[in-house]
Design a protein around this motif. Sequence first.
Motif, PDB file in Angstrom:
ATOM      1  N   ASN A 153       0.874  -0.973   0.159  1.00  0.00           N
ATOM      2  CA  ASN A 153       0.045   0.178  -0.048  1.00  0.00           C
ATOM      3  C   ASN A 153       0.909   1.176  -0.148  1.00  0.00           C
ATOM      4  N   GLU A 154       0.879   1.977  -1.083  1.00  0.00           N
ATOM      5  CA  GLU A 154       1.514   3.218  -1.163  1.00  0.00           C
ATOM      6  C   GLU A 154       1.293   4.226  -0.019  1.00  0.00           C
ATOM      7  N   THR A 155       0.319   4.225   0.359  1.00  0.00           N
ATOM      8  CA  THR A 155      -0.191   5.272   1.550  1.00  0.00           C
ATOM      9  C   THR A 155       0.716   4.993   2.855  1.00  0.00           C
ATOM     10  N   ALA A 212       7.119   4.010  -2.539  1.00  0.00           N
ATOM     11  CA  ALA A 212       5.816   4.318  -2.463  1.00  0.00           C
ATOM     12  C   ALA A 212       5.321   4.762  -3.886  1.00  0.00           C
ATOM     13  N   GLN A 213       6.051   5.534  -4.491  1.00  0.00           N
ATOM     14  CA  GLN A 213       5.719   5.869  -5.863  1.00  0.00           C
ATOM     15  C   GLN A 213       5.791   4.879  -6.850  1.00  0.00           C
ATOM     16  N   ARG A 218       2.443   1.050  -9.757  1.00  0.00           N
ATOM     17  CA  ARG A 218       1.842  -0.367 -10.226  1.00  0.00           C
ATOM     18  C   ARG A 218       0.515  -0.569  -9.755  1.00  0.00           C
ATOM     19  N   ASN A 219       0.007   0.081  -8.859  1.00  0.00           N
ATOM     20  CA  ASN A 219      -1.676  -0.145  -8.487  1.00  0.00           C
ATOM     21  C   ASN A 219      -2.358   0.926  -9.321  1.00  0.00           C
ATOM     22  N   GLY A 220      -1.960   1.571 -10.220  1.00  0.00           N
ATOM     23  CA  GLY A 220      -2.710   2.331 -11.071  1.00  0.00           C
ATOM     24  C   GLY A 220      -3.268   3.758 -10.428  1.00  0.00           C
ATOM     25  N   ARG A 221      -2.664   4.096  -9.095  1.00  0.00           N
ATOM     26  CA  ARG A 221      -3.105   5.196  -8.336  1.00  0.00           C
ATOM     27  C   ARG A 221      -2.381   6.341  -8.268  1.00  0.00           C
TER      28      ARG A 221
END
Length: 240
Positions: A153-155, A212-213, A218-221
Motif C-alpha cells: 500500500n503506497e500510503t 511508495a511511488q 503499479r497499482n494505477g493510483r
Amino acid sequence: MRRLSLGANLLAGLLLAGFLGACSTRMGSDGRTETRVDARYLLKTEVDRIADTTRREIVDGLLLIADKLYKRNPREWRQAGLPSREAAVDRLRRRLHHDWPELLGQRERFAAQLAFSEGFSGDRVAALVFGLLTMVDAAFEHKDDFYVLDSLNETKLYNAARNMEVAIWKLGQDRRAGGELFLLSNELDPANRNLSFEREFGRVIGLLDLIAQVVADRNGRTLSRMTQSVATAIFLPVGF
C-alpha cells in the motif's frame, strides 16, 4: 527531486546486484561452465525485487542510526541492562524474537513517541528505533520476501517516510523540562559538525518515497502527498 534521484540510482544498483546474486555459475570437470538461476526469482516481478532490496536497505539504515544514537547516548543501552552497544543493536535487529516490557506493549508510532516522553524511564533509543522499525514492518505488510501475488500500500510507505522526517525534527528539538535534549544526535557545533544522522535518515526517506511511488504506479493510483509542518506534526498511522 534530488532525494528521489539518489534513491533511484541506489535501487538500480541494488536490483542489478540482487539479480546477479540469484544467478550462480560453476565449472564442471570437463571445463564447461553452467549458469543457474534460483527458481524463486522466476516468481518475482521487477517491483517485487525492488521491494526486497529496498526493505533490507531501510532496515539496515535504521539499525545504523540506532548504533550512532547509542554511541552518543551510551546511558540508554546501559539503562536497559544490556552488556554492550552491539547487543542493544542486535536486540533491535531481532526485535520479533524479544519481549519489550519497557514499551508496555506499544509498537510503531506509540513506541516511537515514548522516546520523547518526560515520564518514560526506559531505553529511549530502543523506543524510537523499535517504533520506526515496526512502522517499516507494517508498511511492508510484515514480509521481507515479495512475490507476484503480494501487494503493498503506497500510503503506508508514504506515511512511514513522513514519520522519519518527524523523528529527525524531534531528535533536534524535543527537550526535557530542564532544557536538555532527550537524545543527542547531530552535532551542530561549527568547530565539530556532524550531520551523519540527517544524511542516513535522508537516505531512508528517499528509499521509502521511491518505493511508495513505484507501488502507486503499479497499482494505477496517484500518490496523495500530504503537506504538513514538521514542527507541529505527529507520527502518522502506518499499520492501519
